[in-house]
Enzyme design. Sequence first.
Site, short mmCIF file in Angstrom:
data_model
loop_
_atom_site.label_atom_id
_atom_site.label_comp_id
_atom_site.label_asym_id
_atom_site.label_seq_id
_atom_site.Cartn_x
_atom_site.Cartn_y
_atom_site.Cartn_z
N CYS A 111 81.82 -27.90 50.45
CA CYS A 111 80.25 -27.29 50.87
C CYS A 111 79.78 -28.16 48.70
O CYS A 111 80.39 -27.64 47.85
CB CYS A 111 80.79 -26.16 50.00
SG CYS A 111 79.28 -24.76 49.74
N CYS A 114 79.33 -24.54 46.62
CA CYS A 114 80.35 -24.46 45.90
C CYS A 114 80.63 -24.85 44.72
O CYS A 114 81.68 -24.06 43.97
CB CYS A 114 81.79 -24.48 47.06
SG CYS A 114 81.24 -23.26 48.77
#
Length: 213
Positions: A111, A114
């Site tokens: 991600c 993230c």
Amino acid sequence: MAVLTANSHLIYRDLYHRDQSPGNSGYPSSSSSFGLLSLRRLVNSRGERKKRRRNRWTTEVWGPQSFWAEASRPDSIEMEPIAGMDEFDRALQQAKEAAQPIVVDWMAAWCRKCIYLSPKLEKLASDYHDRVKFYCVDVNNVPQALVKRGNISSALNSNLLPGSRSQSGHPSSGHKMPTIQLWKDEEMKEEIIGGHKAWLVVDEVRQMIEKHI
């Protein structure tokens, strides 16, 4: 008086050297003594006024406790990784004993958002370093039981990427990364899905924390 104040150290030096000159009797004259004494008082008075102004500014702007707290606060605090259920339970228990919440960042290595958000959350952690502890969980590297406990398991079981939709066509919070949760008293109280801009996520996390501390 302004000229005298501005050049007081020069006048003091001249009077001192005049009294110490070879032609002098060895004792300062009464006028010189009076001048030196006056200048000493003037210099000391100026020093005391500066000191009082500096102390007053420090107290008014920062406050004695706030000043040292701000000076000693780190710029960022690395989130502590949780790798298993035991570590998660221990973190919750310690937070309960301290009567404090914890923030858990459920993230994944794939991600991008993230990875981009992580240092900003660590900077936010420094603002609450003595009141809230921040943790992170890589959902791809922990037991499924832990992921399921955070209600994040649907993202892994369905093999859906962040922002995708379930078979019914409806978006699911479990399908998005990162998910930032606040836990208190061993219960999940609130969560934020961090799929939008990082600074907005940080603001929302801050607001979430403020409601529970």
